[in-house]
Design an enzyme around this catalytic site. Structure first.
Site, short mmCIF file in Angstrom:
data_model
loop_
_atom_site.label_atom_id
_atom_site.label_comp_id
_atom_site.label_asym_id
_atom_site.label_seq_id
_atom_site.Cartn_x
_atom_site.Cartn_y
_atom_site.Cartn_z
N ILE A 33 0.82 -1.16 0.06
CA ILE A 33 0.00 0.10 -0.14
C ILE A 33 0.83 1.27 0.05
CG2 ILE A 33 -1.58 1.16 1.37
CD1 ILE A 33 -2.96 -1.08 2.24
N ASP A 34 0.73 1.86 -1.12
CA ASP A 34 1.68 3.30 -1.29
C ASP A 34 0.84 4.36 -0.65
OD1 ASP A 34 -0.10 4.14 -3.21
OD2 ASP A 34 1.19 3.23 -4.88
N SER A 35 1.16 5.57 -0.86
CA SER A 35 0.72 6.91 -0.39
C SER A 35 -0.39 7.29 -0.85
CB SER A 35 2.05 8.03 -0.80
OG SER A 35 2.26 8.29 -1.82
N ASP A 37 -2.69 5.05 -2.38
CA ASP A 37 -3.47 3.77 -1.72
C ASP A 37 -3.82 4.44 -0.35
OD1 ASP A 37 -3.17 2.37 -3.86
OD2 ASP A 37 -1.54 1.15 -3.23
#
Length: 79
Positions: A33-35, A37
């Site tokens: 999960i990135d920024s 997301d």
């Protein structure tokens, strides 16, 4: 209740990782999960629980349990 709803929201937002979602899952390392997301799930949590999540706070989340603890604390403080 909060725990189940948090897990449900993450699974609904990211069905590809649904089988890897657990309270101990690491947001970046386990779930990727990135920024961007995180922004998606923050909006979903704010809508579901009627709370405001501060950017500096959600940047500290490492596991799903961190999210659960944060939301439970926010709900308790709103009462």
């Amino acid at each position: 209740m909060v725990r189940d709803k948090v897990i449900e929201i993450i699974r609904d937002c990211f069905p590809v990782i649904a089988d890897r979602v657990s309270v101990s899952a690491l947001l970046i390392e386990d779930l990727n999960i990135d920024s961007l997301d995180r922004v998606v799930i923050v909006f979903a949590f704010e809508a579901e629980f009627d709370i405001e999540i501060i950017d500096e706070d959600f940047e500290k989340w490492i596991t799903i349990q961190d999210i659960i603890d944060y939301i439970e604390s926010s709900l308790k403080n709103d009462k």
